[in-house]
Motif scaffolding. Structure first.
Motif, mmCIF file in Angstrom:
data_model
loop_
_atom_site.group_PDB
_atom_site.id
_atom_site.type_symbol
_atom_site.label_atom_id
_atom_site.label_comp_id
_atom_site.label_asym_id
_atom_site.label_seq_id
_atom_site.Cartn_x
_atom_site.Cartn_y
_atom_site.Cartn_z
ATOM 1 N N VAL A 152 -6.088 0.679 0.768
ATOM 2 C CA VAL A 152 -6.025 0.804 -0.687
ATOM 3 C C VAL A 152 -5.632 -0.528 -1.307
ATOM 4 O O VAL A 152 -6.169 -0.937 -2.346
ATOM 5 C CB VAL A 152 -5.073 1.931 -1.122
ATOM 6 C CG1 VAL A 152 -3.605 1.552 -0.937
ATOM 7 C CG2 VAL A 152 -5.342 2.311 -2.581
ATOM 8 N N TYR A 162 -10.007 7.899 -5.701
ATOM 9 C CA TYR A 162 -9.975 7.389 -4.332
ATOM 10 C C TYR A 162 -10.510 8.483 -3.420
ATOM 11 O O TYR A 162 -9.965 9.597 -3.377
ATOM 12 C CB TYR A 162 -8.552 7.004 -3.945
ATOM 13 C CG TYR A 162 -8.468 6.026 -2.797
ATOM 14 C CD1 TYR A 162 -9.312 4.931 -2.711
ATOM 15 C CD2 TYR A 162 -7.502 6.186 -1.803
ATOM 16 C CE1 TYR A 162 -9.214 4.013 -1.669
ATOM 17 C CE2 TYR A 162 -7.390 5.278 -0.754
ATOM 18 C CZ TYR A 162 -8.253 4.199 -0.692
ATOM 19 O OH TYR A 162 -8.158 3.295 0.347
ATOM 20 N N LEU A 171 0.012 7.778 -2.862
ATOM 21 C CA LEU A 171 -0.707 6.760 -3.636
ATOM 22 C C LEU A 171 -0.779 7.146 -5.109
ATOM 23 O O LEU A 171 -0.656 6.295 -5.994
ATOM 24 C CB LEU A 171 -2.127 6.571 -3.086
ATOM 25 C CG LEU A 171 -2.274 5.969 -1.692
ATOM 26 C CD1 LEU A 171 -3.754 5.777 -1.375
ATOM 27 C CD2 LEU A 171 -1.531 4.639 -1.583
ATOM 28 N N LYS A 191 -1.090 3.820 -7.805
ATOM 29 C CA LYS A 191 -2.227 3.034 -7.311
ATOM 30 C C LYS A 191 -3.547 3.793 -7.450
ATOM 31 O O LYS A 191 -4.619 3.190 -7.450
ATOM 32 C CB LYS A 191 -2.002 2.646 -5.852
ATOM 33 C CG LYS A 191 -0.840 1.689 -5.644
ATOM 34 C CD LYS A 191 -0.722 1.264 -4.183
ATOM 35 C CE LYS A 191 0.421 0.263 -4.005
ATOM 36 N NZ LYS A 191 0.513 -0.241 -2.615
ATOM 37 N N VAL A 192 -3.460 5.105 -7.539
ATOM 38 C CA VAL A 192 -4.640 5.975 -7.609
ATOM 39 C C VAL A 192 -4.381 7.041 -8.674
ATOM 40 O O VAL A 192 -3.265 7.549 -8.798
ATOM 41 C CB VAL A 192 -4.902 6.640 -6.239
ATOM 42 C CG1 VAL A 192 -5.952 7.732 -6.351
ATOM 43 C CG2 VAL A 192 -5.314 5.597 -5.201
#
Length: 326
Positions: A111, A126, A147, A152-153
């Motif tokens: 990632v 993702y 995540l 981040k996602v």
């Protein structure tokens, strides 16, 4: 351009997604028909100009080069908050242990690599590219959930697996209070419809967004069977998908041509319109390598098929070997 909700989320996506498997280094990538960065950028810009806000890639496309090309172009041509970026994880990215799969280590490593190549702080969707038989699904789902909590996602998606596997993953996430998948990117087109048996009914029942890849069967649904192209001549992956069923697929390909001629539209319009009339199909992923491919795809949004035309296109289909799920 039309925009719709992404399954059971509040996310708005265009009815077409630009797939970027065809962007990369044609010299060092298995797809010799791919476009380099210079030739890819106008296609990405054209997609944005047409209102497409949904872009699909994967860490393994051209060994990361596809993500770099997309990230550079979107940085130059669009505002980050206006576009939806989807990328995937699973396949081997380097030589050595922990280079592939859906372990916590692999996911956390990949990632960050994707974020760097895409030049963004977060990934909208993702996607796990395959089912990992060598990693407990609990490990995978918890890592993906983390995540999301890290920022981040934004959302999670899946691709290429059996319906029982997808349901198992969803049940594990629900049991532990982890983030569930909101989309399924599966192999679906007029000459490959095995997903209609179990995956599509499950996704309809649970309001999962379907984003079919290979909607035009790697070009087979866009031209007469005696015509060729660089991709048809060099794409060995597509041959592995459709080569063994050419004879049974022929009548369907011919019927696509007949219906297209009757409606005075292109064959690709018919193939995409067939997908778009399916309830759970949110956005077919268009692997455009020419700006004209995008113009044609957008026209499909205004093509309506009658129930009789849908039946005529579908009735000759015969069961196919499963392609996609491991």
């Amino acid at each position: 351009m039309e925009y719709v909700k992404f399954g059971n989320t509040g996310l708005d996506v265009s009815r077409l997604s630009l797939g970027t498997m065809g962007f990369g280094d044609p010299v060092n990538w298995v797809h010799r028909w791919a476009l380099n960065e210079t030739d890819s950028r106008p296609v990405i810009k054209k997609a944005l100009d047409l209102g497409i806000n949904f872009f699909d890639t994967a860490n393994m496309y051209a060994n990361g080069v596809s993500e770099e090309i997309l990230g550079n172009a979107l940085k130059d041509f669009a505002r980050r908050e206006e576009v939806v970026i989807e990328t995937k994880v699973f396949w081997k990215m380097f030589d050595g242990p922990n280079a592939a799969g859906l372990s916590r280590k692999a996911i956390m490593t990949e990632v960050d690599n994707s974020l760097r190549r895409l030049r963004t702080d977060y990934i909208d969707i993702y996607v796990v590219h395959r089912w990992d038989y060598n990693t407990p699904i609990e490990e995978t789902m918890e890592a993906l959930h983390d995540l999301v909590k890290m920022g981040k996602v934004r959302y999670l998606g899946a691709s290429n697996m059996y319906a029982w596997q997808f349901q198992k993953a969803q049940n594990v996430a629900e049991k532990h209070g982890w983030t569930k998948f909101v989309s399924m990117q599966d192999h679906l087109n007029l000459i490959y419809r095995e997903e209609e048996r179990e995956m599509l009914p499950y996704c309809e029942d649970t309001n999962i967004a379907i984003t079919p890849y290979s909607p035009l069967a790697a070009g087979r649904l866009t031209r007469d069977r005696n015509e060729s192209s660089l991709r048809l001549e060099t794409d060995k992956v597509a041959v592995s998908k459709y080569g063994s069923t050419e004879d049974v697929d022929a009548i369907i390909i011919d019927r696509v041509g007949e219906v297209a001629a009757e409606k005075n539209v292109s064959r690709s319009d018919i193939a995409l319109a067939w997908l778009l009339q399916k309830k759970q199909v949110v956005a077919p992923i268009i692997g455009a390598t020419k700006m004209s491919h995008l113009d044609t795809a957008v026209k499909a949004l205004s093509v309506n098929l009658t129930p009789e035309e849908v039946h005529y296109l579908e009735e000759a289909y015969q069961p196919h070997p499963v392609v996609g799920a491991n």
